[in-house]
Design a protein around this motif. Structure first.
Motif, PDB file in Angstrom:
ATOM      1  N   THR A 389       0.967  -1.229  -0.358  1.00 31.02           N
ATOM      2  CA  THR A 389      -0.367   0.379  -0.074  1.00 31.02           C
ATOM      3  C   THR A 389       0.380   1.118   0.024  1.00 31.02           C
ATOM      4  O   THR A 389       0.645   2.193  -0.880  1.00 31.02           O
ATOM      5  CB  THR A 389      -1.297  -0.148   0.880  1.00 31.02           C
ATOM      6  OG1 THR A 389      -1.699  -1.259   0.716  1.00 31.02           O
ATOM      7  CG2 THR A 389      -1.877   1.503   1.621  1.00 31.02           C
ATOM      8  N   ILE A 392       2.167   2.100  -3.270  1.00 28.74           N
ATOM      9  CA  ILE A 392       1.168   2.128  -4.217  1.00 28.74           C
ATOM     10  C   ILE A 392       0.974   4.284  -3.602  1.00 28.74           C
ATOM     11  O   ILE A 392       0.822   4.916  -5.159  1.00 28.74           O
ATOM     12  CB  ILE A 392      -0.079   1.861  -4.064  1.00 28.74           C
ATOM     13  CG1 ILE A 392      -0.107   0.301  -4.642  1.00 28.74           C
ATOM     14  CG2 ILE A 392      -1.286   2.762  -4.909  1.00 28.74           C
ATOM     15  CD1 ILE A 392      -1.252  -0.543  -4.233  1.00 28.74           C
ATOM     16  N   PRO A 501       2.427   3.428 -10.108  1.00 25.67           N
ATOM     17  CA  PRO A 501       1.231   3.672  -9.747  1.00 25.67           C
ATOM     18  C   PRO A 501      -0.299   2.448 -10.090  1.00 25.67           C
ATOM     19  O   PRO A 501      -0.699   2.183  -9.225  1.00 25.67           O
ATOM     20  CB  PRO A 501       0.762   4.945  -7.904  1.00 25.67           C
ATOM     21  CG  PRO A 501       1.396   6.158  -9.444  1.00 25.67           C
ATOM     22  CD  PRO A 501       2.357   5.327 -10.436  1.00 25.67           C
ATOM     23  N   ILE A 505      -1.684  -0.811  -8.594  1.00 22.43           N
ATOM     24  CA  ILE A 505      -2.703  -0.754  -8.535  1.00 22.43           C
ATOM     25  C   ILE A 505      -3.623  -1.821  -8.873  1.00 22.43           C
ATOM     26  O   ILE A 505      -3.778  -2.689  -8.911  1.00 22.43           O
ATOM     27  CB  ILE A 505      -3.918   0.354  -8.433  1.00 22.43           C
ATOM     28  CG1 ILE A 505      -3.270   1.680  -7.312  1.00 22.43           C
ATOM     29  CG2 ILE A 505      -5.423   0.198  -8.384  1.00 22.43           C
ATOM     30  CD1 ILE A 505      -3.743   2.753  -7.768  1.00 22.43           C
ATOM     31  N   ARG A 508      -2.626  -5.666  -7.779  1.00 20.58           N
ATOM     32  CA  ARG A 508      -2.146  -5.410  -6.289  1.00 20.58           C
ATOM     33  C   ARG A 508      -3.300  -6.936  -6.228  1.00 20.58           C
ATOM     34  O   ARG A 508      -1.908  -7.674  -5.158  1.00 20.58           O
ATOM     35  CB  ARG A 508      -3.694  -4.341  -5.803  1.00 20.58           C
ATOM     36  CG  ARG A 508      -3.490  -4.285  -4.052  1.00 20.58           C
ATOM     37  CD  ARG A 508      -4.022  -3.397  -3.657  1.00 20.58           C
ATOM     38  NE  ARG A 508      -4.535  -3.765  -1.863  1.00 20.58           N
ATOM     39  CZ  ARG A 508      -3.782  -2.852  -0.927  1.00 20.58           C
ATOM     40  NH1 ARG A 508      -2.647  -2.037  -2.268  1.00 20.58           N
ATOM     41  NH2 ARG A 508      -3.322  -3.587  -0.347  1.00 20.58           N
TER      42      ARG A 508
END
Length: 521
Positions: A389, A392, A501, A505, A508
Motif C-alpha cells: 500500500t 502505491i 502506481p 494498483i 494488487r
C-alpha cells in the motif's frame, strides 16, 4: 562575487540544525518534542530561547521518550556518535562527504558541460551522462571485490586517484582537441568519465566495507546511517558552492574546484585514515564482536554443489513473475530520479530567468537535504502500514507533482515539485528493499536484493536515451522561455511516471496472492 545563494543555503542548514537540535533537547529534558518542533519550524529564534532556558534541567529516562522523540533521536544520533568514534571512521566520513559533494556537483553540470565545451547536442550529452551513471553501476559489480583483495585504505586511495585523473581530464579536455562528436575534446572527456567510473566502482563498495570493518553489531547501524546522512549532505552542498564559482569563472572553474576537493579527499584518507588508525579500528571492532561473527549454519551449507545449483535455478528471481513485474513496474517513476541530472539542470538554466537561472544548481541539489530530514520521519509514521500500500501511495505522490510542472516554468511550481516529489520518495523508496526481502524465499535474499537493483541500471540507460531529444524539442538552448514548450515535456513525463502506481494498483490482487506463503515459506 554574488554570494546570495551561499547565504540562503547556509541559512537552510542552520534552520535544520535549530529545528532538530532544539527538538532533541526538549525531548531529552522531558518536554513536549512535538510542540518544540512546531515552534522551531515556525519561529526558530523562540525555540532557541526556550532551549537556553531548559538546558540546565535533568535528562529524562530513555524509556519515556515518545515515538516522535525516537524519530528525532534517530536523525540526530549519528552526528552525536561521530564525536565518539574511531579516527579511521571519522576520516572515512569526511572523505565520503567530500566525495558526495564532488560527484553530485560534477553530475549536475555534466550535460551542460558537453553542450558548451565539446559541442554535443542534448541527445549526445544525455548519452554521456548515462554512460557515467550506468557505468558506475556496472563498475561496482565488477570492481567491488577490490577492497577484499587490497584492503580498505589502499582501495580508497586507488579509487580517489582514478577519480582525480578523470576529473582533471574533464577539466582540460576542451583545451586538448576540437569540439564535436568524436572530436579530441569529446575523446578526452570520455577518458575522464572512464576514470570516474573506475574510481567510483571501487570507492562506494570500499566505503561500505570500511564501515563493516570499523564497527561492531552495536555501532554498525550508526556507521551506515552516518554514511547515508553525509551522502545527502554532500549532495546538497554543490548548490551552495557551484553557482558563485560558475558565475565568477565558468563550469570549468567549478570542475577545477572539484579536482581540488578530490585532492583534499585523498589527503584525508592518507593522513587521517593512516595505516595504524585503520588497523586499530579493525582490531578494536573485531575484539568487540568476539565470536559473534561466526555465521549460523543453514540448510544450504549441507547441500552439495549440484543441489545448490538446482536450488538456485528453481528459485531464481527472474523465474518469479511477481518479483519480475514488481521491480520493472517501478522503472517509470524511477525516471524522475534520472531527470534530476538529465533534465532539471537544463530546464532550470534555460526556462527560467533571474534567481533560479543564476543559481540552478541549488534547485538541482535541494532534494538530498530534504530526503535526509523526511525519510526517517515518514518511515516512523508509516512503519505499521502495509508495504505494498505504501508503495502505491508513495509512487503516486512522487509522480503526481510532475503534472504541476506542466503548468509552466515558475518558482512556485518548481519548489512545489521538488518538495512533493521528495515526500513521495521518502514514502516508497525505503520500502523497496523491504518488499524485495519479504518476497524472497529463504536463503535467496542476497540474490533477490542484487537483481532488484538491475532495473535502476536500466532506468539510467533508458532515460538518457530520450531525455536529450525532449530537451531539444521542448526546452532548446538559446531559445527565449516564451518560445519553449516545457509544459508538454513535463506532461509526457508525468504520464510516464504515473504508470507505476497505476500498474501497482491493477496488479494488487495478483501481487498479494501467495505473498504470505512466499514470505513464510
Amino acid at each position: 562575487m554574488d554570494l546570495t545563494i551561499v547565504y540562503v543555503g547556509l541559512s537552510l542548514i542552520l534552520y535544520f540544525v535549530i529545528l532538530l537540535g532544539t527538538s532533541r533537547l526538549a525531548i531529552r529534558k522531558g518536554f513536549n518534542g512535538v510542540l518544540m518542533f512546531v515552534a522551531a519550524l515556525v519561529l526558530p529564534p523562540i525555540a532557541v530561547i526556550i532551549s537556553l532556558l531548559i538546558m540546565g534541567r535533568k535528562n529524562v529516562a530513555a524509556e519515556s521518550v515518545t515515538p516522535f522523540g525516537n524519530v528525532i533521536n534517530e536523525i540526530t544520533q549519528p552526528f552525536i556518535d561521530l564525536m565518539h568514534t574511531s579516527r579511521a571512521l571519522v576520516g572515512l566520513n569526511i572523505s565520503y562527504t567530500l566525495e558526495g559533494l564532488t560527484y553530485f556537483g560534477v553530475l549536475g553540470l555534466l550535460a551542460i558541460y558537453f553542450n558548451n565545451y565539446t559541442g554535443l547536442d542534448d541527445i549526445r550529452a544525455g548519452n554521456m551522462v548515462g554512460i557515467l551513471t550506468a557505468g558506475i553501476t556496472l563498475s561496482m559489480l565488477f570492481l567491488g571485490a577490490t577492497v577484499d583483495w587490497i584492503g580498505v585504505r589502499k582501495a580508497l586511495l586507488y579509487a580517489l586517484s582514478f577519480m582525480f585523473v578523470g576529473r582533471i581530464l574533464l577539466s582540460v579536455a576542451p583545451h586538448l582537441g576540437a569540439p564535436g562528436l568524436w572530436g579530441g575534446a569529446h575523446i578526452y572527456a570520455m577518458l575522464g568519465i572512464l576514470g570516474i567510473v573506475l574510481g567510483y566502482g571501487i570507492y562506494q563498495p570500499a566505503a561500505y566495507a570500511a564501515v563493516k570493518k570499523f564497527t561492531n553489531e552495536n555501532t554498525a547501524a550508526m556507521g551506515y546511517a552516518m554514511l547515508y546522512g553525509l551522502m545527502n549532505l554532500g549532495g546538497y552542498l554543490p548548490g551552495l558552492i557551484s553557482p558563485p564559482v560558475r558565475r565568477a569563472t565558468s563550469i570549468l572553474g567549478v570542475f577545477w574546484v572539484y579536482v581540488a576537493l578530490t585532492v583534499a579527499g585523498i589527503a584525508v584518507v592518507y593522513f587521517i585514515m593512516t595505516k595504524k588508525a585503520v588497523e586499530k579500528a579493525i582490531a578494536n571492532a573485531s575484539a568487540e564482536r568476539g565470536e559473534k561473527q561466526i555465521e549460523d549454519d543453514d540448510e544450504l551449507s549441507k547441500m552439495t554443489a549440484k543441489e545448490k545449483m538446482k536450488f538456485y535455478f528453481k528459485n531464481f528471481p527472474l523465474r518469479d513473475r511477481r518479483f519480475l513485474y514488481f521491480i520493472f513496474i517501478l522503472i517509470p517513476v524511477q525516471t524522475l530520479f534520472a531527470h534530476n541530472w538529465l533534465t532539471i539542470p537544463q530546464y532550470t538554466s534555460r526556462a527560467f530567468n533571474g534567481f533560479v537561472q543564476d543559481n540552478f544548481e541549488f534547485f538541482v541539489n535541494l532534494n538530498p537535504i530534504l530526503i535526509f530530514i523526511l525519510a526517517p520521519m515518514v518511515a516512523a509514521l508509516t512503519s505499521k502500514k502495509n508495504t505494498y500500500t505504501m508503495m502505491i501511495i508513495g509512487t503516486f505522490v512522487m509522480a503526481s507533482p510532475t503534472f504541476i510542472l506542466a503548468l509552466g516554468p515558475n518558482f512556485d511550481t518548481l519548489v512545489a515539485y521538488i518538495i512533493i516529489m521528495t515526500i513521495g520518495e521518502a514514502m516508497w523508496q525505503p520500502r523497496f528493499l523491504q518488499w524485495v526481502a519479504e518476497i524472497a524465499p529463504k536463503n535467496m535474499t542476497g540474490i533477490y536484493m542484487g537483481i532488484g537493483q538491475f532495473p535502476w541500471f536500466l532506468t539510467k540507460v533508458i532515460t538518457s536515451l530520450y531525455s536529450g531529444w525532449f530537451l531539444m524539442h521542448y526546452c532548446p538552448v538559446d531559445t527565449p522561455p516564451s518560445q519553449m514548450h516545457t509544459e508538454t515535456m513535463w506532461l509526457i513525463y508525468g504520464f510516464i511516471a504515473i504508470a507505476t502506481p497505476i500498474g501497482l494498483i491493477l496488479a494488487r490482487k495478483w501481487m498479494m496472492k501467495g505473498f504470505k506463503t512466499k514470505h513464510e515459506g
